[in-house]
Enzyme design. Structure first.
Site, PDB file in Angstrom:
ATOM      1  N   SER A 106       0.827  -1.218   0.000  1.00 43.54           N
ATOM      2  CA  SER A 106       0.000   0.000   0.000  1.00 43.54           C
ATOM      3  C   SER A 106       0.857   1.262   0.000  1.00 43.54           C
ATOM      4  O   SER A 106       0.402   2.325  -0.416  1.00 43.54           O
ATOM      5  CB  SER A 106      -0.955   0.000   1.199  1.00 43.54           C
ATOM      6  OG  SER A 106      -0.291   0.319   2.419  1.00 43.54           O
TER       7      SER A 106
ATOM      8  N   PRO B 235      -0.998   3.388   4.370  1.00 37.67           N
ATOM      9  CA  PRO B 235      -2.227   3.663   3.613  1.00 37.67           C
ATOM     10  C   PRO B 235      -3.254   2.544   3.752  1.00 37.67           C
ATOM     11  O   PRO B 235      -4.457   2.808   3.833  1.00 37.67           O
ATOM     12  CB  PRO B 235      -1.720   3.800   2.168  1.00 37.67           C
ATOM     13  CG  PRO B 235      -0.306   4.267   2.306  1.00 37.67           C
ATOM     14  CD  PRO B 235       0.217   3.566   3.532  1.00 37.67           C
ATOM     15  N   TYR B 236      -2.796   1.291   3.780  1.00 33.00           N
ATOM     16  CA  TYR B 236      -3.735   0.165   3.952  1.00 33.00           C
ATOM     17  C   TYR B 236      -4.538   0.335   5.238  1.00 33.00           C
ATOM     18  O   TYR B 236      -5.770   0.217   5.250  1.00 33.00           O
ATOM     19  CB  TYR B 236      -2.969  -1.159   3.968  1.00 33.00           C
ATOM     20  CG  TYR B 236      -3.827  -2.338   4.346  1.00 33.00           C
ATOM     21  CD1 TYR B 236      -4.805  -2.815   3.473  1.00 33.00           C
ATOM     22  CD2 TYR B 236      -3.671  -2.978   5.573  1.00 33.00           C
ATOM     23  CE1 TYR B 236      -5.607  -3.892   3.820  1.00 33.00           C
ATOM     24  CE2 TYR B 236      -4.466  -4.058   5.926  1.00 33.00           C
ATOM     25  CZ  TYR B 236      -5.436  -4.508   5.049  1.00 33.00           C
ATOM     26  OH  TYR B 236      -6.243  -5.575   5.399  1.00 33.00           O
ATOM     27  N   ALA B 237      -3.831   0.616   6.342  1.00 31.38           N
ATOM     28  CA  ALA B 237      -4.513   0.791   7.625  1.00 31.38           C
ATOM     29  C   ALA B 237      -5.510   1.942   7.559  1.00 31.38           C
ATOM     30  O   ALA B 237      -6.629   1.846   8.073  1.00 31.38           O
ATOM     31  CB  ALA B 237      -3.480   1.043   8.720  1.00 31.38           C
TER      32      ALA B 237
ATOM     33  N   THR C 140      -7.103   3.026   4.955  1.00 33.80           N
ATOM     34  CA  THR C 140      -8.295   2.662   4.164  1.00 33.80           C
ATOM     35  C   THR C 140      -9.248   1.793   4.970  1.00 33.80           C
ATOM     36  O   THR C 140     -10.468   1.917   4.837  1.00 33.80           O
ATOM     37  CB  THR C 140      -7.926   1.927   2.856  1.00 33.80           C
ATOM     38  OG1 THR C 140      -7.334   0.651   3.135  1.00 33.80           O
ATOM     39  CG2 THR C 140      -7.013   2.750   1.976  1.00 33.80           C
TER      40      THR C 140
END
Length: 325
Positions: free
Chosen positions: A92, A151-153, A155
């Site tokens: 991410s 960024p993954y977290a 989202t």
């Protein structure tokens, strides 16, 4: 018997969830786009088995609005289990806009359709990564979390917030499930346990980031599936649940247990910590136990033995020469 739309149903966790739902008599429509985040042939193999067991398979993207109209509005399922997402903390960092599009915008597209039929239960797959730089352990659903470090977290936390908004405005019954490091048969090949087992059995070095002291709450997939199904059956109001094993294992200990399960001494190469990695994940699962009857029961040694057995008999290692026990 319920009609259930399962997004990402051909993936690792999704295929196990689908099997459990089919086994108890639910009608399941699997939506998957078979992307190339990892070898699509693995997911197609999973999907083939699910279709043989009675699942309906739709190949498509969760961002396809016309398809969402058909599957969510026209078909009017009793429930949606939304597992489809771009996964992984490290990837991410390389493509955050794509993660935002798939994980956040597509979730909003689904919620926009569910508001037209707010009796449909919505189960959203979140992640322990939302706890970010949280220093209090174990992690509780009531913790104040405002420091996602990938960024993954971000989202996944955004997805939870959108779910709350749509529940508040339209009363969509919603359960958000924070998964803690899931492993087991059919685990994605880029995940640590899968990579470590493959490397150990093939006598290649394992890359260990940091000094081995980082700790994870490794959760066996059958325990996760139990939690997902129970969250579906108890889906009312808006709730967030941690689904973990509620025991932590250090990276060094995990590598040692991989060696034990493989019957081979791992070769370890040390590297520095990577950006986006957290020092610990540790689930307080008391809420899921109390509200759902969630009862995780698979310790890391038992789970790794099962994974290695699958890897050697049905997985990528089936063609490897047999060593150890």
């Amino acid at each position: 018997m319920s009609d259930i739309l399962l997004t990402g149903g051909a993936g690792f966790i999704g295929s196990h969830v689908c099997e459990a739902l089919l086994a108890r008599g639910d009608r399941v429509t699997v939506l998957d786009n078979f992307n190339d985040f990892y070898d699509p042939a693995i997911k197609r193999g999973n999907a083939e088995r699910l279709v043989e067991r009675g699942a309906r398979l739709i190949e498509g993207d969760i961002r396809d609005e016309a398809q969402l109209d058909r599957l969510l509005v026209e078909d009017a399922p009793d429930a949606v289990i939304h597992l489809a997402a771009m996964a992984g903390v490290r990837p991410s960092l390389l493509d955050p806009l794509h993660y935002e599009d798939v994980n956040v915008r597509a979730t909003l597209l689904m919620l926009e359709r569910l508001k037209q039929r707010p009796t449909t239960r919505f189960v959203f797959a979140s992640s322990s990564s939302v706890y970010g730089a949280n220093e209090k352990a174990p992690f509780s659903e009531t913790d104040d979390i405002h420091q996602p470090i990938s960024p993954y977290a971000a989202t996944k936390r955004a997805g939870e917030l959108h779910c709350f908004t749509y529940h508040h405005l339209y009363a969509i019954p919603t359960s958000c499930l924070r998964f803690f490091t899931v492993y087991g048969p059919r685990q994605r090949p880029e995940m640590a346990i899968h990579k470590f087992v493959a490397a150990t059995l093939e006598r290649r070095p394992i890359t260990m980031f940091g000094d081995g002291s980082t700790r994870r709450d490794y959760t066996y997939v059958a325990d996760i599936v139990d939690g997902v199904v129970k969250a579906l059956d108890h889906c009312a109001g808006y709730e967030i649940y941690n689904l973990g094993e509620s025991q932590t294992v250090s990276l060094a200990e995990m590598i040692e247990e991989v060696g034990r399960a493989c019957g081979v001494e791992p070769i370890v190469e040390r590297r520095s910590m990577q950006p986006g990695d957290v020092l610990i994940t540790y689930a307080d699962v008391s809420k899921a136990k109390e509200r759902l009857g969630y009862a995780p029961s698979t310790d890391i040694r038992t789970g790794l033995a099962r994974f290695v057995d699958w890897y050697r008999t049905e997985g990528p290692g089936a063609s490897l020469p047999k060593h150890g026990h």
